[in-house]
Design an enzyme around this catalytic site. Structure first.
Site, PDB file in Angstrom:
ATOM      1  N   SER A 146       0.836  -1.199   0.000  1.00 19.63           N
ATOM      2  CA  SER A 146       0.000   0.000   0.000  1.00 19.63           C
ATOM      3  C   SER A 146       0.868   1.245   0.000  1.00 19.63           C
ATOM      4  CB  SER A 146      -0.905   0.019   1.239  1.00 19.63           C
ATOM      5  OG  SER A 146      -0.128   0.224   2.413  1.00 19.63           O
ATOM      6  N   LYS A 147       0.232   2.381  -0.218  1.00 21.84           N
ATOM      7  CA  LYS A 147       0.954   3.653  -0.173  1.00 21.84           C
ATOM      8  C   LYS A 147       1.512   3.897   1.222  1.00 21.84           C
ATOM      9  CE  LYS A 147       0.538   8.634  -0.993  1.00 21.84           C
ATOM     10  NZ  LYS A 147       1.078   8.998   0.327  1.00 21.84           N
ATOM     11  N   ARG A 148       0.769   3.489   2.241  1.00 23.83           N
ATOM     12  CA  ARG A 148       1.241   3.687   3.610  1.00 23.83           C
ATOM     13  C   ARG A 148       2.538   2.913   3.850  1.00 23.83           C
ATOM     14  NH1 ARG A 148       0.720   1.376   8.718  1.00 23.83           N
ATOM     15  NH2 ARG A 148       0.664   2.891  10.429  1.00 23.83           N
ATOM     16  N   ASP A 187       5.238   4.914   2.236  1.00 25.89           N
ATOM     17  CA  ASP A 187       5.573   6.107   3.012  1.00 25.89           C
ATOM     18  C   ASP A 187       6.444   5.743   4.215  1.00 25.89           C
ATOM     19  OD1 ASP A 187       4.144   7.660   1.269  1.00 25.89           O
ATOM     20  OD2 ASP A 187       2.334   7.735   2.499  1.00 25.89           O
TER      21      ASP A 187
END
Length: 518
Positions: free
Chosen positions: A268-270, A273
């Site tokens: 995921s993007k999380r 990040d």
């Protein structure tokens, strides 16, 4: 690979709901490689029927991403084609016509249930401990639809403008079979499939109907898509059958998921990040929040490196070769060599690929970035010098933007000296050797090439009776301030004769034997 007798035609069909996730990029890449392997066509279709999730600029972002990566499109919204339009929002009448045909043939029906009635149905099912609270062959008979209402009442509701949807009439007891090219036979009992909505109350189709109608009308022979669509595949098989298109149904291949770096769960993007890496091909600025998400391009990845990295996320050529051109990937690619298990997203491997491709880039191409960054820093760097720096440093960096950042030694004398090297290597012998080298350089001729520097150094040390191996680290210290780095003779060539003399003198002045380095 069985590609039947038709020309291979594949499609990449993203929704313009934001930036293109790297998993979607891999799907597009695999479609492209497969199509080109068999001399087929690659289509781009924009699936924008969910207007509530439409994001301005997302379609342009998708197209720019594919162009950057070298994934060329044969038919699509930009270059057109015989099956235009290629945006689903412009094809609504086509879908409605097919949905109405299914209703007329008794394979679909109108449903007038309100949100409150649907929720009440779900609660009844839950209270009865039903296997699944869904609209299906059992519950449909308890609801307000064209199967339970009279024909007159149905027409009256439609004429009055009452909201309704069109649902597929899924058979109650039947095995639905699908032979997936990656996973083999998939069998799902129809009791596990609910009566999916085909036309929503706003008149637009759902993904399921639009997808099948478009794939049929556009002659798609192979549907290569993510594993997340596998649960929908049996429904799609039913739709092909009900629409009378079973004989031309495309072959399906469901790709493995991209997993988090630790292998636990979908990427995921999380996760990105937290891990400090991108999951989008290009930088994305949200038009609503103005939040900026980083992209592989802006982080410094070369498109060739990203393509090679993505190709290996779920596929293996079965050989030791790791670096491929796009043409080589096309020749080597096959669906049979795609793994079923998810692929762990290893950003360190992506960096390795980028380093390998960077070191193969022509010096003149990379030198442009060095010249540009130097100018922004107020430093004049001629192209010839930048090319020499690039040739020397590209083996030592991962990204092109690091070339200038790692090249400070070529633009300014050291402001301090590594104390460990000073204490271990700076002595009376080093001072005598570097003084001799300085004096010899003063009478040498320009330009100072690496070979000339090597010759002058060897001659001056021989005359002073000093062995070269004993003072090389001290020489590097004087020139760069540290005890290790790129080829020293080439470094001297790049900074030039006078700068070499000046740096030697500076070190001799600042590093008196027995003093503390500064």
């Amino acid at each position: 690979m069985n590609t039947d007798q038709r020309e291979v035609r594949v499609r990449f069909a993203p929704s313009p709901t934001g930036p293109l996730h790297i998993g979607g990029v891999r799907t597009a890449l695999y479609n492209y490689l497969f199509a080109r392997k068999y001399g087929g066509q690659m289509l781009l279709r924009i699936e924008d029927t969910d207007q509530n999730r439409f994001v301005p600029g997302a379609e342009d972002y998708i197209i720019e991403s594919l162009n950057w990566l070298g994934i060329t499109i044969d038919e699509g919204p930009v270059n057109g084609g015989p099956h235009a339009p290629y945006r689903q929002s412009e094809r609504s009448e086509i879908y409605r016509k097919e949905a109405e045909r299914l209703v007329a043939e008794g394979k679909a029906y109108y449903a007038f249930d309100t949100a409150e009635e649907l929720e009440a149905m779900r609660k009844r099912m839950e209270e009865a401990n039903a296997p699944a609270a869904q609209y299906n062959a059992i519950t449909r008979l308890q609801m307000k639809n064209s199967l339970t209402l009279s024909a007159g009442e149905v027409q009256e509701r439609i004429a009055s403008g009452a909201p309704y949807v069109i649902r597929l009439k899924v058979p109650r007891k039947e095995d639905v079979r699908l032979n997936d090219l990656i996973r083999g036979w998939v069998v799902v009992h129809s009791s596990q499939i609910d009566d999916k909505v085909l036309i929503k109350s706003d008149g637009l189709p759902t993904y399921h109907l639009a997808n099948i109608v478009d794939d049929h009308l556009m002659g798609i022979t192979h549907v290569i898509r993510g594993e997340e669509w596998l649960p929908s595949a049996p429904l799609h098989v039913l739709l092909y059958r009900f629409l009378g298109w079973e004989s031309t149904m495309p072959q399906f291949a469901h790709l493995p998921l991209l997993l988090k770096p630790d292998g636990n769960g979908k990427l995921s993007k999380r996760d990105a990040d937290l891990g400090g890496f991108p999951v989008f091909p290009l930088q994305w600025k949200d038009p609503f929040t103005q939040a900026v998400a980083r992209g592989f391009r802006e982080d410094g990845y070369l498109p060739e490196a990203l393509v090679n990295f993505l190709a290996f996320l779920g596929w293996n050529p079965g050989t030791e070769q790791e670096l491929f051109t796009m043409d080589e990937l096309i020749q080597a690619f096959s669906l049979e060599q795609i793994h079923k298990a998810g692929a762990r997203f290893d950003i360190q491997k992506a960096k390795w690929f980028n380093h390998e491709y960077l070191r193969r880039q022509p010096n003149d191409r990379l030198a442009e970035a060095v010249v540009r960054q130097a100018a922004a820093d107020g430093v004049d760097c001629p192209v010839e010098k930048a090319e020499k720096i690039t040739g020397l440093m590209k083996e030592r960096v991962t990204f092109a933007h690091e070339l200038y950042a790692e090249s400070a030694i070529f633009f300014r004398a050291p402001e301090s000296y590594d104390p460990a090297v000073v204490s271990g290597k700076w002595n009376d012998e080093a001072v005598r050797a570097l003084t001799a080298f300085r004096d010899a350089l003063a009478s040498a001729e320009d330009p100072l090439t690496a070979e000339a520097a090597k010759t002058v150094l060897a001659t001056s040390l021989a005359e002073a009776g000093i062995k070269q191996g004993k003072i090389m680290q001290a020489l590097r210290l004087a020139i760069t301030g540290v005890g290790a780095g790129p080829d020293l003779m080439i470094t001297l060539e790049i900074i030039g004769r006078q700068e070499t003399i000046d740096r030697l003198q500076l070190a001799l002045d600042k590093l008196a034997v027995g003093s503390s380095p500064s």
